[in-house]
Design a protein around this motif. Structure first.
Motif, PDB file in Angstrom:
ATOM      1  N   ARG A   1       0.843  -1.205   0.000  1.00 13.90           N
ATOM      2  CA  ARG A   1       0.000   0.000   0.000  1.00 13.90           C
ATOM      3  C   ARG A   1       0.869   1.243   0.000  1.00 13.90           C
ATOM      4  O   ARG A   1       1.815   1.332   0.787  1.00 13.90           O
TER       5      ARG A   1
ATOM      6  N   THR B   1     -10.914  -9.109  -7.081  1.00 12.45           N
ATOM      7  CA  THR B   1     -11.390  -8.809  -5.727  1.00 12.45           C
ATOM      8  C   THR B   1     -12.853  -8.383  -5.787  1.00 12.45           C
ATOM      9  O   THR B   1     -13.688  -8.862  -5.012  1.00 12.45           O
TER      10      THR B   1
ATOM     11  N   HIS C   1     -12.826   9.565  -1.974  1.00 11.71           N
ATOM     12  CA  HIS C   1     -12.132  10.618  -1.227  1.00 11.71           C
ATOM     13  C   HIS C   1     -12.557  12.009  -1.698  1.00 11.71           C
ATOM     14  O   HIS C   1     -12.427  12.981  -0.978  1.00 11.71           O
TER      15      HIS C   1
ATOM     16  N   ASN D   1     -10.394  -3.875   3.651  1.00 12.26           N
ATOM     17  CA  ASN D   1      -9.875  -4.602   4.807  1.00 12.26           C
ATOM     18  C   ASN D   1     -10.149  -3.789   6.062  1.00 12.26           C
ATOM     19  O   ASN D   1      -9.849  -2.589   6.112  1.00 12.26           O
TER      20      ASN D   1
ATOM     21  N   ASP E   1      -2.240  -3.135  -3.783  1.00 16.47           N
ATOM     22  CA  ASP E   1      -3.260  -2.747  -2.803  1.00 16.47           C
ATOM     23  C   ASP E   1      -3.564  -1.275  -3.094  1.00 16.47           C
ATOM     24  O   ASP E   1      -3.371  -0.832  -4.241  1.00 16.47           O
TER      25      ASP E   1
HETATM   26  P1  NAD Z   1      -7.894   1.878  -4.831  1.00 17.78           P
HETATM   27  O1  NAD Z   1      -6.738   2.771  -4.524  1.00 17.78           O
HETATM   28  O2  NAD Z   1      -8.099   1.387  -6.212  1.00 17.78           O
HETATM   29  O3  NAD Z   1      -9.263   2.634  -4.385  1.00 17.78           O
HETATM   30  C1  NAD Z   1      -9.450   3.163  -3.107  1.00 17.78           C
HETATM   31  C2  NAD Z   1     -10.755   3.950  -3.125  1.00 17.78           C
HETATM   32  O4  NAD Z   1     -11.039   4.421  -1.795  1.00 17.78           O
HETATM   33  C3  NAD Z   1     -10.734   5.184  -4.022  1.00 17.78           C
HETATM   34  O5  NAD Z   1     -11.972   5.314  -4.684  1.00 17.78           O
HETATM   35  C4  NAD Z   1     -10.553   6.316  -3.019  1.00 17.78           C
HETATM   36  O6  NAD Z   1     -11.052   7.555  -3.486  1.00 17.78           O
HETATM   37  C5  NAD Z   1     -11.371   5.801  -1.868  1.00 17.78           C
HETATM   38  N1  NAD Z   1     -11.077   6.472  -0.602  1.00 17.78           N
HETATM   39  C6  NAD Z   1      -9.867   6.742  -0.067  1.00 17.78           C
HETATM   40  N2  NAD Z   1     -10.017   7.429   1.077  1.00 17.78           N
HETATM   41  C7  NAD Z   1     -11.346   7.579   1.258  1.00 17.78           C
HETATM   42  C8  NAD Z   1     -12.136   8.196   2.261  1.00 17.78           C
HETATM   43  N3  NAD Z   1     -11.574   8.804   3.313  1.00 17.78           N
HETATM   44  N4  NAD Z   1     -13.493   8.176   2.134  1.00 17.78           N
HETATM   45  C9  NAD Z   1     -14.077   7.579   1.068  1.00 17.78           C
HETATM   46  N5  NAD Z   1     -13.374   6.977   0.105  1.00 17.78           N
HETATM   47  C10 NAD Z   1     -12.030   6.979   0.203  1.00 17.78           C
HETATM   48  O7  NAD Z   1      -7.798   0.677  -3.786  1.00 17.78           O
HETATM   49  P2  NAD Z   1      -8.438  -0.772  -3.887  1.00 17.78           P
HETATM   50  O8  NAD Z   1      -7.404  -1.676  -4.412  1.00 17.78           O
HETATM   51  O9  NAD Z   1      -9.785  -0.681  -4.516  1.00 17.78           O
HETATM   52  O10 NAD Z   1      -8.594  -1.104  -2.332  1.00 17.78           O
HETATM   53  C11 NAD Z   1      -9.732  -0.684  -1.569  1.00 17.78           C
HETATM   54  C12 NAD Z   1      -9.819  -1.549  -0.316  1.00 17.78           C
HETATM   55  O11 NAD Z   1      -9.910  -2.916  -0.707  1.00 17.78           O
HETATM   56  C13 NAD Z   1      -8.613  -1.461   0.623  1.00 17.78           C
HETATM   57  O12 NAD Z   1      -9.070  -1.636   1.955  1.00 17.78           O
HETATM   58  C14 NAD Z   1      -7.777  -2.673   0.212  1.00 17.78           C
HETATM   59  O13 NAD Z   1      -6.924  -3.118   1.239  1.00 17.78           O
HETATM   60  C15 NAD Z   1      -8.889  -3.656  -0.064  1.00 17.78           C
HETATM   61  N6  NAD Z   1      -8.472  -4.789  -0.916  1.00 17.78           N
HETATM   62  C16 NAD Z   1      -7.948  -4.598  -2.141  1.00 17.78           C
HETATM   63  C17 NAD Z   1      -7.591  -5.698  -2.920  1.00 17.78           C
HETATM   64  C18 NAD Z   1      -7.085  -5.567  -4.331  1.00 17.78           C
HETATM   65  O14 NAD Z   1      -6.934  -6.606  -5.000  1.00 17.78           O
HETATM   66  N7  NAD Z   1      -6.856  -4.383  -4.841  1.00 17.78           N
HETATM   67  C19 NAD Z   1      -7.741  -6.988  -2.410  1.00 17.78           C
HETATM   68  C20 NAD Z   1      -8.303  -7.162  -1.144  1.00 17.78           C
HETATM   69  C21 NAD Z   1      -8.668  -6.040  -0.409  1.00 17.78           C
END
Ligand code: NAD
Length: 424
Positions: A82, A198, A251, A325, A154
């Motif tokens: 991350r 995911t 965000h 997560n 991530d």
């Molecule tokens: P990403 O960077 O693609 O997207 C993150 C999203 O969260 C964005 O839309 C961002 O604007 C939003 N965000 C950030 N801060 C925020 C806030 N304060 N309020 C509202 N929205 C907010 O990330 P991702 O890969 O989609 O991951 C998202 C979640 O899923 C994380 O918790 C990550 O650990 C989990 N996850 C991801 C994967 C994967 O394969 N990418 C696998 C398992 C779990």
């Protein structure tokens, strides 16, 4: 007999504190294996590295990087990296621990690990991002490898960053090592279906939960927080199944549309603008009001700690699908359970990504690549099978799906711990 860790100071609302509370809840169901439970409360290996890079303007900047291997009893470490300005060692420890649970819950032959850099990647140029990624990879090169620990994307990391990590590691060991990371570009040993895996897993667990609760997905109201990789992929699949995405938050802002968003327009808007804010096909709403909206399914897919006790009392939904997560605090978990709102926990709900990462790693080792249909079918089968076992466990003990997932996973981890025995 085991003194507490000196290097972390968890609170009930912090990620490691949340994880420890979840472990405490499962211990009564571990039988004789409870003897080994302390192993779950301590990461096996914690590496903190300094990542210095030369910036484009000639100055030198230092970033704090981490790689935590929580448990390696069942196989090599596996978990994402991350990039975020608020990343801390404690957060990475919790994310690594949840990877141990998740990998065991879907029975992948992996332990749990996670990495991170405390940085705002949006403030870096592409070249600076590459230099930082390469230096970080070299620094954690001590502990990663195709048979040791396999990073993946991530928050704020993607296929390009995985390609740089793979190249740097390969340069250092003197041979192309595609299996050192997953989530790579397709032509560099990546797997079809990985990018959306995911979100697909979130959809599959949601579809099963809806079926058990008698919720018809056709016309179901879905709210999504976080419209990145996970949130947008899950939203698209729910949309294809006939559900209406009535609220999205990221965000940058919160948007609502009672009739359901047109995802064919929203997804390109977010790609172009980097946020859902300003999307003309919906109305802007106050951020906090997101938690009051009526929905059948709520998908937190952003960051940890979003569903607090206070918000849990207000939620008007039937199912929470944890794409992110750690989005739900333990106190909120209890309130949701009392209110009859089903939570499909992160440690099973978002396991689709690591499952297809596992497929990618297997394909890299055999240098034989599968079709996307094969991948999606196998993913569906693994997720449905894992969820059924967890659901049976929850019914058998009258416990939540989260504690049931921990029970299934911790039994596998601690059984491996016991069978391997303590060295020396
Ligand atoms: P990403 O960077 O693609 O997207 C993150 C999203 O969260 C964005 O839309 C961002 O604007 C939003 N965000 C950030 N801060 C925020 C806030 N304060 N309020 C509202 N929205 C907010 O990330 P991702 O890969 O989609 O991951 C998202 C979640 O899923 C994380 O918790 C990550 O650990 C989990 N996850 C991801 C994967 C994967 O394969 N990418 C696998 C398992 C779990």
């Amino acid at each position: 007999m085991s003194p507490p860790l000196s290097y972390v100071h968890p609170t009930p609302e912090s990620p490691w504190g949340t994880y420890l509370a979840q472990v405490d809840r499962v211990v009564p169901y571990l039988g004789r294996l409870a003897r080994w439970a302390e192993t779950l409360r301590r990461p096996k290996r914690t590496l903190i590295v300094d990542v210095p890079i030369e910036m484009d303007d000639g100055t030198v900047a230092h970033f704090e990087g981490y790689r935590v291997q929580h448990n390696l009893s069942r196989g090599p470490g596996k978990g994402g990296v991350r990039y975020h300005p608020a990343v801390t060692l404690e957060e990475v420890m919790a994310l690594a621990a949840w990877m141990s649970i998740k990998n065991a819950a879907v029975n992948l032959p992996y332990g749990g690990a996670k990495g991170g850099i405390r940085v705002d990647p949006k403030a870096l140029s592409l070249k600076e991002l590459e230099r930082m990624t390469r230096r970080y990879t070299s620094e954690i090169g001590l502990v990663i490898g195709p048979n040791q620990d396999i990073p993946a994307p991530d928050v704020n990391t993607n296929a390009q960053i995985m390609a740089w990590m793979m190249d740097t590691y390969s340069m250092n060991v003197g041979a192309t090592a595609t299996g050192v990371v997953t989530g790579k570009p397709i032509h560099l040993g990546g797997s079809l279906g990985r990018v959306k895996a995911t979100g697909r897993g979130v959809f599959v667990t949601g579809r099963e939960a809806a079926r058990r609760l008698g919720i018809d997905l056709e016309g179901a109201r879905v709210a999504v927080q976080g419209f990145g990789n996970v949130g947008s992929s899950a939203a698209e699949l729910f949309g294809q199944a006939g559900a209406k995405i009535v609220a999205v938050q990221d965000h940058g802002g919160t948007m609502v549309n009672e009739r359901g968003f047109d995802l064919a327009e929203l997804v390109p808007h977010v790609k172009a603008q980097g946020t859902v804010a300003g999307f003309p096909g919906g109305e802007a709403a106050d951020a906090e009001s997101f938690w009051d909206l009526r929905s059948d399914i709520l998908i937190p897919a952003a960051l940890e700690g979003q569903i607090t006790a206070e918000r849990a009392r207000r939620l008007r939904t039937r199912v929470v699908l944890e794409g992110a997560n750690g989005p739900t605090l333990p106190a909120a978990d209890d309130i949701l359970a009392d209110r009859g709102i089903l939570v499909v926990p992160d440690v099973i709900c978002n396991a689709g990504g690591v499952t297809v990462s596992y497929f990618e790693w297997v394909q890299d080792f055999s240098s034989f690549f599968w079709t996307e249909d094969e991948i999606n079918l196998r993913l569906d089968k693994i997720m449905v099978g894992a969820l059924k076992k967890i659901w049976d466990t929850a019914d058998g003990h009258a416990i939540t799906l989260r504690t049931a997932t921990f029970a299934v996973a911790c039994e596998r981890i601690l059984m491996a711990r016991e069978e391997r025995g303590l060295y020396p």
